[in-house]
Design a protein around this motif. Structure first.
Motif, mmCIF file in Angstrom:
data_model
loop_
_atom_site.group_PDB
_atom_site.id
_atom_site.type_symbol
_atom_site.label_atom_id
_atom_site.label_comp_id
_atom_site.label_asym_id
_atom_site.label_seq_id
_atom_site.Cartn_x
_atom_site.Cartn_y
_atom_site.Cartn_z
ATOM 1 N N PHE A 148 -9.336 -1.730 -0.774
ATOM 2 C CA PHE A 148 -8.662 -1.124 -1.921
ATOM 3 C C PHE A 148 -9.319 0.206 -2.289
ATOM 4 O O PHE A 148 -8.635 1.175 -2.595
ATOM 5 C CB PHE A 148 -8.650 -2.085 -3.109
ATOM 6 C CG PHE A 148 -7.892 -1.546 -4.294
ATOM 7 C CD1 PHE A 148 -6.531 -1.286 -4.205
ATOM 8 C CD2 PHE A 148 -8.543 -1.286 -5.488
ATOM 9 C CE1 PHE A 148 -5.821 -0.779 -5.295
ATOM 10 C CE2 PHE A 148 -7.843 -0.782 -6.580
ATOM 11 C CZ PHE A 148 -6.482 -0.523 -6.483
ATOM 12 N N LEU A 182 -5.675 -7.128 -0.225
ATOM 13 C CA LEU A 182 -6.746 -6.249 0.237
ATOM 14 C C LEU A 182 -8.095 -6.720 -0.280
ATOM 15 O O LEU A 182 -8.199 -7.273 -1.369
ATOM 16 C CB LEU A 182 -6.508 -4.815 -0.258
ATOM 17 C CG LEU A 182 -5.219 -4.113 0.152
ATOM 18 C CD1 LEU A 182 -5.210 -2.689 -0.394
ATOM 19 C CD2 LEU A 182 -5.041 -4.110 1.654
ATOM 20 N N VAL A 188 0.838 -1.201 0.000
ATOM 21 C CA VAL A 188 0.000 0.000 0.000
ATOM 22 C C VAL A 188 0.873 1.252 0.000
ATOM 23 O O VAL A 188 0.642 2.178 -0.785
ATOM 24 C CB VAL A 188 -0.965 -0.011 1.215
ATOM 25 C CG1 VAL A 188 -1.631 1.342 1.399
ATOM 26 C CG2 VAL A 188 -1.997 -1.114 1.058
ATOM 27 N N LEU A 194 -1.031 -5.058 -1.854
ATOM 28 C CA LEU A 194 -2.304 -4.720 -2.514
ATOM 29 C C LEU A 194 -3.108 -5.965 -2.840
ATOM 30 O O LEU A 194 -4.335 -5.959 -2.756
ATOM 31 C CB LEU A 194 -2.050 -3.943 -3.816
ATOM 32 C CG LEU A 194 -1.778 -2.467 -3.744
ATOM 33 C CD1 LEU A 194 -1.685 -1.883 -5.146
ATOM 34 C CD2 LEU A 194 -2.819 -1.723 -2.943
ATOM 35 N N VAL A 227 -8.062 2.777 0.045
ATOM 36 C CA VAL A 227 -6.693 3.149 -0.307
ATOM 37 C C VAL A 227 -6.705 4.123 -1.491
ATOM 38 O O VAL A 227 -5.957 5.097 -1.513
ATOM 39 C CB VAL A 227 -5.822 1.902 -0.599
ATOM 40 C CG1 VAL A 227 -4.497 2.290 -1.234
ATOM 41 C CG2 VAL A 227 -5.591 1.104 0.680
#
Length: 143
Positions: free
Chosen positions: A130, A125, A90, A122, A133
């Motif tokens: 996501f 997730l 991330v 990533l 993020v």
């Protein structure tokens, strides 16, 4: 109560966009003011993404007019193509296209409630994580 003194950030006036002689949107107008969160809602194929792309300046050959009164506009796409086999955390994704300071990233991840995912891959997730993020990335770029 509406505050009429809010600064206008973006104004779309009577925008129409045609592709292969077919109108994707016709005579759409909208105004976005400082502090507003705007959500475009409608059925599939109704022109939501096209309207957003016109407002962002991605589609330039339009009828009508788009006026921006700010240099930066944050946008979180509905979908992003990511190679989920890519081993990226991330924290690395946050500064992939722009040099962001650690403080900017930490504040943004905290605001969206995913600061605990900073060093997570990533690919691990959930869809909701996501999306958070992505929102944090837009926030971090803004600061």
């Amino acid at each position: 109560m509406e505050n009429k003194n809010k600064k206008i950030l973006l104004k779309v006036e009577n925008a129409s966009f045609y592709l292969n002689d077919k109108a994707l949107i016709k005579e759409v107008s909208l105004e976005i003011k400082q502090g507003e969160i705007v959500t475009l809602i409608g059925p599939n194929g109704s022109g939501k993404s096209t309207t957003a792309k016109i407002a962002l300046g991605i589609y330039k050959k339009i009828e009508g007019r788009v006026r921006r009164f700010t240099e930066r506009i944050g946008y979180v796409p509905q979908k992003v193509s990511v190679d989920w086999t890519l081993p990226i955390r991330v924290i690395d994704f946050m500064s992939l296209t722009e040099d962001l300071k650690n403080d900017q990233i930490n504040v943004a991840l905290n605001l969206t409630g995913v600061d605990h995912l900073k060093n997570k891959s990533l690919s691990n997730l959930s869809g909701g994580e996501f999306q958070r993020v992505l929102i944090a990335r837009a926030i971090a770029k803004k600061t």
